[in-house]
Scaffold this motif. Structure first.
Motif, PDB file in Angstrom:
ATOM      1  N   HIS A  20       0.833  -1.205   0.000  1.00  0.00           N
ATOM      2  CA  HIS A  20       0.000   0.000   0.000  1.00  0.00           C
ATOM      3  C   HIS A  20       0.866   1.253   0.000  1.00  0.00           C
ATOM      4  O   HIS A  20       0.632   2.182  -0.791  1.00  0.00           O
ATOM      5  N   GLY A  21       1.861   1.301   0.876  1.00  0.00           N
ATOM      6  CA  GLY A  21       2.721   2.474   0.941  1.00  0.00           C
ATOM      7  C   GLY A  21       3.488   2.707  -0.343  1.00  0.00           C
ATOM      8  O   GLY A  21       3.542   3.829  -0.865  1.00  0.00           O
ATOM      9  N   LEU A  22       4.087   1.650  -0.887  1.00  0.00           N
ATOM     10  CA  LEU A  22       4.875   1.796  -2.114  1.00  0.00           C
ATOM     11  C   LEU A  22       4.003   2.223  -3.285  1.00  0.00           C
ATOM     12  O   LEU A  22       4.377   3.108  -4.068  1.00  0.00           O
ATOM     13  N   LEU A  23       2.834   1.607  -3.423  1.00  0.00           N
ATOM     14  CA  LEU A  23       1.960   1.950  -4.544  1.00  0.00           C
ATOM     15  C   LEU A  23       1.487   3.387  -4.466  1.00  0.00           C
ATOM     16  O   LEU A  23       1.476   4.108  -5.478  1.00  0.00           O
ATOM     17  N   MET A  24       1.080   3.822  -3.287  1.00  0.00           N
ATOM     18  CA  MET A  24       0.554   5.179  -3.161  1.00  0.00           C
ATOM     19  C   MET A  24       1.643   6.234  -3.336  1.00  0.00           C
ATOM     20  O   MET A  24       1.451   7.236  -4.025  1.00  0.00           O
ATOM     21  N   VAL A  25       2.797   6.017  -2.723  1.00  0.00           N
ATOM     22  CA  VAL A  25       3.865   7.020  -2.782  1.00  0.00           C
ATOM     23  C   VAL A  25       4.476   7.082  -4.171  1.00  0.00           C
ATOM     24  O   VAL A  25       4.704   8.167  -4.725  1.00  0.00           O
ATOM     25  N   PHE A  26       4.767   5.909  -4.758  1.00  0.00           N
ATOM     26  CA  PHE A  26       5.496   5.895  -6.023  1.00  0.00           C
ATOM     27  C   PHE A  26       4.583   5.792  -7.233  1.00  0.00           C
ATOM     28  O   PHE A  26       4.759   6.532  -8.201  1.00  0.00           O
ATOM     29  N   TRP A  27       3.634   4.890  -7.220  1.00  0.00           N
ATOM     30  CA  TRP A  27       2.881   4.608  -8.442  1.00  0.00           C
ATOM     31  C   TRP A  27       1.586   5.400  -8.566  1.00  0.00           C
ATOM     32  O   TRP A  27       0.959   5.362  -9.618  1.00  0.00           O
ATOM     33  N   PHE A  28       1.166   6.129  -7.528  1.00  0.00           N
ATOM     34  CA  PHE A  28      -0.035   6.955  -7.669  1.00  0.00           C
ATOM     35  C   PHE A  28       0.252   8.444  -7.578  1.00  0.00           C
ATOM     36  O   PHE A  28       0.001   9.185  -8.531  1.00  0.00           O
ATOM     37  N   LEU A  29       0.785   8.915  -6.461  1.00  0.00           N
ATOM     38  CA  LEU A  29       0.791  10.351  -6.196  1.00  0.00           C
ATOM     39  C   LEU A  29       1.559  11.150  -7.248  1.00  0.00           C
ATOM     40  O   LEU A  29       0.989  12.026  -7.911  1.00  0.00           O
ATOM     41  N   SER A  30       2.839  10.880  -7.418  1.00  0.00           N
ATOM     42  CA  SER A  30       3.624  11.643  -8.396  1.00  0.00           C
ATOM     43  C   SER A  30       3.170  11.405  -9.832  1.00  0.00           C
ATOM     44  O   SER A  30       3.041  12.360 -10.609  1.00  0.00           O
ATOM     45  N   PRO A  31       2.934  10.149 -10.254  1.00  0.00           N
ATOM     46  CA  PRO A  31       2.474   9.963 -11.639  1.00  0.00           C
ATOM     47  C   PRO A  31       1.144  10.651 -11.945  1.00  0.00           C
ATOM     48  O   PRO A  31       0.935  11.125 -13.063  1.00  0.00           O
ATOM     49  N   PHE A  32       0.241  10.707 -10.960  1.00  0.00           N
ATOM     50  CA  PHE A  32      -1.023  11.420 -11.158  1.00  0.00           C
ATOM     51  C   PHE A  32      -0.745  12.887 -11.461  1.00  0.00           C
ATOM     52  O   PHE A  32      -1.307  13.467 -12.409  1.00  0.00           O
ATOM     53  N   ALA A  33       0.151  13.492 -10.687  1.00  0.00           N
ATOM     54  CA  ALA A  33       0.505  14.889 -10.926  1.00  0.00           C
ATOM     55  C   ALA A  33       1.185  15.068 -12.272  1.00  0.00           C
ATOM     56  O   ALA A  33       0.917  16.035 -13.006  1.00  0.00           O
ATOM     57  N   PHE A  34       2.057  14.121 -12.620  1.00  0.00           N
ATOM     58  CA  PHE A  34       2.802  14.292 -13.869  1.00  0.00           C
ATOM     59  C   PHE A  34       1.972  13.920 -15.086  1.00  0.00           C
ATOM     60  O   PHE A  34       2.375  14.204 -16.219  1.00  0.00           O
ATOM     61  N   HIS A  66      20.686   6.533   5.513  1.00  0.00           N
ATOM     62  CA  HIS A  66      21.212   7.766   4.903  1.00  0.00           C
ATOM     63  C   HIS A  66      20.829   7.864   3.429  1.00  0.00           C
ATOM     64  O   HIS A  66      20.363   8.916   2.972  1.00  0.00           O
ATOM     65  N   LEU A  67      21.031   6.784   2.676  1.00  0.00           N
ATOM     66  CA  LEU A  67      20.736   6.826   1.246  1.00  0.00           C
ATOM     67  C   LEU A  67      19.241   7.012   0.994  1.00  0.00           C
ATOM     68  O   LEU A  67      18.840   7.825   0.147  1.00  0.00           O
ATOM     69  N   PHE A  68      18.424   6.271   1.743  1.00  0.00           N
ATOM     70  CA  PHE A  68      16.985   6.350   1.491  1.00  0.00           C
ATOM     71  C   PHE A  68      16.431   7.717   1.865  1.00  0.00           C
ATOM     72  O   PHE A  68      15.653   8.312   1.103  1.00  0.00           O
ATOM     73  N   TRP A  69      16.810   8.242   3.019  1.00  0.00           N
ATOM     74  CA  TRP A  69      16.193   9.496   3.445  1.00  0.00           C
ATOM     75  C   TRP A  69      16.780  10.713   2.751  1.00  0.00           C
ATOM     76  O   TRP A  69      16.148  11.775   2.711  1.00  0.00           O
ATOM     77  N   PHE A  70      17.972  10.584   2.145  1.00  0.00           N
ATOM     78  CA  PHE A  70      18.439  11.667   1.278  1.00  0.00           C
ATOM     79  C   PHE A  70      17.486  11.820   0.101  1.00  0.00           C
ATOM     80  O   PHE A  70      17.284  12.921  -0.419  1.00  0.00           O
ATOM     81  N   PHE A  71      16.876  10.710  -0.324  1.00  0.00           N
ATOM     82  CA  PHE A  71      15.766  10.773  -1.274  1.00  0.00           C
ATOM     83  C   PHE A  71      14.443  11.065  -0.580  1.00  0.00           C
ATOM     84  O   PHE A  71      13.636  11.863  -1.055  1.00  0.00           O
ATOM     85  N   GLY A  72      14.212  10.415   0.562  1.00  0.00           N
ATOM     86  CA  GLY A  72      12.885  10.344   1.151  1.00  0.00           C
ATOM     87  C   GLY A  72      12.341  11.680   1.597  1.00  0.00           C
ATOM     88  O   GLY A  72      11.130  11.932   1.476  1.00  0.00           O
ATOM     89  N   HIS A  73      13.197  12.571   2.130  1.00  0.00           N
ATOM     90  CA  HIS A  73      12.615  13.840   2.558  1.00  0.00           C
ATOM     91  C   HIS A  73      12.306  14.761   1.387  1.00  0.00           C
ATOM     92  O   HIS A  73      11.203  15.337   1.352  1.00  0.00           O
ATOM     93  N   PRO A  74      13.190  14.912   0.386  1.00  0.00           N
ATOM     94  CA  PRO A  74      12.752  15.663  -0.799  1.00  0.00           C
ATOM     95  C   PRO A  74      11.511  15.075  -1.455  1.00  0.00           C
ATOM     96  O   PRO A  74      10.716  15.803  -2.047  1.00  0.00           O
ATOM     97  N   GLU A  75      11.315  13.755  -1.330  1.00  0.00           N
ATOM     98  CA  GLU A  75      10.136  13.131  -1.930  1.00  0.00           C
ATOM     99  C   GLU A  75       8.840  13.719  -1.380  1.00  0.00           C
ATOM    100  O   GLU A  75       7.838  13.813  -2.096  1.00  0.00           O
TER     101      GLU A  75
END
Length: 842
Positions: free
Chosen positions: A68-82, A238-247
């Motif tokens: 649920h988290g992966l689908l909503m964050v990656f495959w729904f929210l941003s692609p809907f906007a784009f 470190h690697l994930f949250w360097f992405f995760g907060h800008p996300e």
């Protein structure tokens, strides 16, 4: 292939590269993933009706929460906007299309098929069950050993490739194809929000790609990064949250852009403090990369650094305060029309304010210790991410007339909003009330049973509200009232100056803001054309020129295939190869997901080399090889295809004046690749520091590495010679220089192959075994130099393609392909200059 079939044909949607078609595909597909993730959310809510197991077993619940988290964050929210960005940004800036139409189609198909690969992972025993943050060491095969978990990781990597392609495209388009007279500060606010978003995406998603590639190496080839005791879990953080907060802001900024547009359109007032709003957006984009560590307050990072991160986290709220006040004052000074789009935009502002305030609690170290791991975080997260994205639903209603030419049902829209807003708060505010519930766990105190049951009722009402929206749009698309070109009274952006839906080529004339107002000029001419309309003030209108003139004075004309002719050239709109390349990638990654489980290594400590391999199930390895071969074939056909996408004749291109669009796109790609390699190099340095910096000796002997350094630097020189001879139109010498580059590249790979063989067979240092030091040292050496080797191989494939084309007589009058290949090859060489001392000298 350049013609476009009619929209009623399935083939149309498989081959289209037109930005409006791709935008519609993005919107429809993202809504499918909304339903996918929404059904999983309802399963979670049913599980929480009572503490303990209800309808899902332990493992199934953890998989459901993760998916649920992966689908909503990656495959729904941003692609809907784009989806909206794909459709609208070229229209808002006066462009004919995105800069790279085939790359745009590739980004969509990679996105769709990555989501399907994630869906397939459910049928490969078990998918990921780590939570959407995929924390180490839960993400390594020891804890999630199934092919399904690996497929989910590879699906995420494929999704990031799609994002990277889209990011490069939008950056190049906005910086290279704005209409004459449209400076950066003149762009509509939605386009501004997309520009800030894609700049963040360029670096944030590159960091995520680096992390996912490292994780994929752990899962597919058996490396030891995140299972290492020398800081593997902290490295992932470190690697994930360097992405995760800008996300967070990558998701929110497009919604903010929608709010900014809708507040102006439905208040009849220009945005208050427009310049300061843009400055605030830029500040937030920059600061978003400086606060990632506040997600790691519970780790062993020292208090001084945590305090610095706490201060920077509170600091990033200040530009947001400015944005909120700008929106509020815009309404105060306007004449508000309470239409459905505005209601969703205003509701999004209210929800985001609550999400932002509750987030300040998590930015304080002491409170974070209390709230971390509870439903307080879950509630805050949804109020920010989903609450802010509520504006995107308003955008769907706002631009529905433009995309379809029909009006939606206003009454149904308002009913949708009321049910949505009430049920949203039922679900997520109840989480604040039951905040002591542990996140991702279905056991909780009996004190919170009624609150969770209340939230479950709200969850089903929330789902029902979307059914109203789908019914409204479907009914309106079929039989809705004809909307006209512009159904709104106070619009300010150029998409409302063209018919609804817009024509395939967007404009009959060339849009220009040279006079400060939107005008349509004949292409190739500087004469006034049509009635001017406001660029960002008043209602756009104006008539486009009936003929499409080109720079040589000839006239373009439309044809039935969906092309328009530019002199003797066709602007292409269709290609099958983006779909084919994406499908091949899907097959290859599906095969890679089961390779580790299909192959076993025997024969002693050197077996990891693959010399003694037992294949227990040939299906997955064969699938991977077939997919890889299909990728190579599709890539070659892409390069051979006669596809024409001309740059804008006249455009505002600051700050990249004089830079050709393909070169600019290559620069953006290399900038993202810098971050990918930066992630690998940073990982090596981080783990080595944690293991004891001086306790390691260099693995390989320096002489082969030194020779390879000279070889690669020499190959850069031969590429430069190829470019020089191409400009001089000396074909034989250009071919000889390209052949020399290929030879030097093969020499580099041969030396590297000998070196690996020597390390493995003579010294006993394999991917997971190092008798002379920590095993993680050998893991980092093989994986990092292996990634570089893959870049060399890809470069050699391109160089071979160029050599064959040069033999056929190409590049005598257009040297640019040689130049762009040279930029990539020089980058690969520079990376080796950093890797050589890291692994051979220090």
């Amino acid at each position: 292939m350049s013609g476009l079939p009619p929209t009623s044909s399935v083939k149309r949607w498989l081959v289209t590269t037109n930005h409006k078609d791709v935008g519609i595909l993005y919107i429809v597909t993202s809504l499918f993933f909304l339903l996918f993730g929404g059904v999983l959310a309802l399963l979670i809510r049913l599980q929480l009706v009572q503490p303990g197991t209800q309808i899902l077993a332990d493992a199934a619940y953890y998989e459901t929460v993760t998916a649920h988290g992966l689908l909503m964050v990656f495959w729904f929210l941003s692609p809907f906007a784009f989806g909206f960005a794909n459709y609208l940004v070229p229209l808002q800036i006066g462009a004919d299309d995105l800069a790279f139409p085939r790359l745009n189609a590739l980004s969509y198909w990679m996105y769709l098929l990555s989501g399907l690969l994630f869906g397939v992972s459910f049928f490969q025993s078990e998918t990921l069950s780590t939570g959407w943050t995929i924390y180490a060491p839960l993400n390594v095969p020891a804890y999630t050993p199934t092919p399904g978990a690996t497929a989910a990781v590879l699906a995420l990597g494929m999704f990031v490739v799609a994002v990277t392609a889209s990011t490069i495209n939008f950056l190049t388009t906005i910086h290279h194809a704005r209409a004459e007279g449209m400076g950066l500060m003149d762009m509509p606010m939605f386009t501004w929000s997309i520009l800030a978003t894609v700049w963040m995406m360029l670096f944030a998603f590159a960091a995520l790609l680096g992390a996912v590639l490292i994780l994929a190496s752990d899962r597919v080839v058996g490396s030891l990064y995140f299972s290492a005791t020398e800081g593997g879990a902290l490295l992932w953080g470190h690697l994930f949250w360097f992405f995760g907060h800008p996300e967070v802001y990558i998701v929110f900024f497009p919604a903010l852009g929608v709010m900014l547009e809708l507040f102006q359109s439905f208040s009849g007032n220009r945005l208050v403090g427009r310049k300061w709003t843009i400055i605030a957006i830029v500040l937030i984009a920059v600061q978003s990369f400086l606060v990632w560590m506040h997600h790691m307050f519970l780790t062993t990072i020292n208090l001084e650094i945590k305090t610095l991160m706490m201060a920077s986290t509170i600091g990033i709220s200040l530009p947001f305060d400015l944005l909120v006040f700008a929106l509020i004052y815009t309404l105060i000074k306007g004449r508000i029309k309470f239409k459905t789009p505005f209601l969703f935009a205003f509701g999004a502002l209210l929800l985001f304010i609550l999400g932002g305030i509750t987030g300040v609690f998590l930015g304080a170290i002491v409170l974070d210790y209390e709230f971390r791991g509870t439903y307080w975080v879950v509630a805050h997260f949804h109020y920010v991410m989903f609450g802010g994205a509520t504006a995107l639903i308003g955008g769907a209603y706002y631009w529905f007339p433009k995309i379809t030419g029909r009006m939606y049902d206003e009454l149904l829209g308002k009913i949708h909003f009321v049910i949505f807003f009430v049920s949203f708060n039922m679900v997520y505010f109840s989480m604040f009330m039951a905040w002591e519930t542990p996140r991702r766990v279905f056991q909780y105190s009996q004190d919170y049973v009624e609150i969770h049951q209340f939230g479950t009722i709200g969850g089903f009402l929330l789902g029902f509200s979307f059914l109203i929206m789908f019914y409204n749009f479907a009914k309106s698309y079929v039989s809705g009232e004809v909307a006209g070109d512009n159904p709104w009274e106070f619009t300010r952006t150029a998409e409302w100056a063209v018919p609804s839906p817009p024509p395939l080529e967007n404009w009959d004339g060339r849009p220009s803001y040279a006079t400060g107002r939107l005008e349509f000029l004949e292409r190739g001419h500087a004469a006034d054309g049509g009635e001017p309309a406001a660029a960002d003030g008043g209602e756009p209108g104006g008539q486009a020129s009936s003929d499409r003139a080109v720079s040589d004075g000839g006239h373009a004309h439309g044809d039935e295939a969906g092309d328009y002719v530019l002199g003797d050239k066709h602007h292409s709109h269709a290609s099958i190869w983006p779909f084919a390349l994406s499908l091949a990638t899907f097959v290859a990654l599906l095969g890679a997901s089961g390779v580790q489980q299909s192959m076993s290594f025997v024969g002693g400590p050197n077996s990891i080399t693959g010399v003694d391999v037992v294949v227990s199930n040939p299906f997955y390895p064969a699938l991977m090889l077939v997919g890889a071969a299909a990728m190579l074939y599709s890539g070659v056909q892409w390069g051979l295809e006669d596809f024409y996408a001309p740059p804008a004749e006249v455009a505002s291109r600051w700050p990249f004046d004089g830079i050709e669009k393909n070169k600019l796109g290559m620069w953006f790609f290399l900038a993202s690749d810098v971050i990918v390699f930066g992630a690998f190099i940073s990982a090596a340095v981080f783990i080595r520091v944690n293991a004891g910096w001086m306790s390691w000796d260099p693995l390989p002997a320096e002489i082969p590495g030194l020779i390879n350094t000279y070889v690669l630097l020499t190959s850069s020189f031969t590429v430069i010679l190829a470019l020089v001879y191409s400009k001089r139109q000396e074909r034989t010498k250009m071919m000889a220089s390209l052949a020399a580059t290929i030879g030097l590249g093969l020499t580099f790979l041969s030396i590297k192959g000998w070196e690996w063989h020597h390390e493995i067979y003579d010294k006993g240092i394999t991917l997971t075994q190092n008798p002379h030091g920590p095993p993680i040292q050998s893991t980092m050496y093989y994986v990092t130099t292996g990634l570089h080797g893959i870049h060399v191989i890809l470069g050699l494939i391109v160089a071979t393609f160029l050599l064959v084309r040069a033999y056929q007589g190409h590049y005598m009058h257009d040297h640019r392909p040689i130049e762009y290949f040279g930029l990539y090859w020089h980058f690969v060489d520079i990376v080796w200059v950093f890797l050589f001392p890291l692994f051979y000298l220090v």
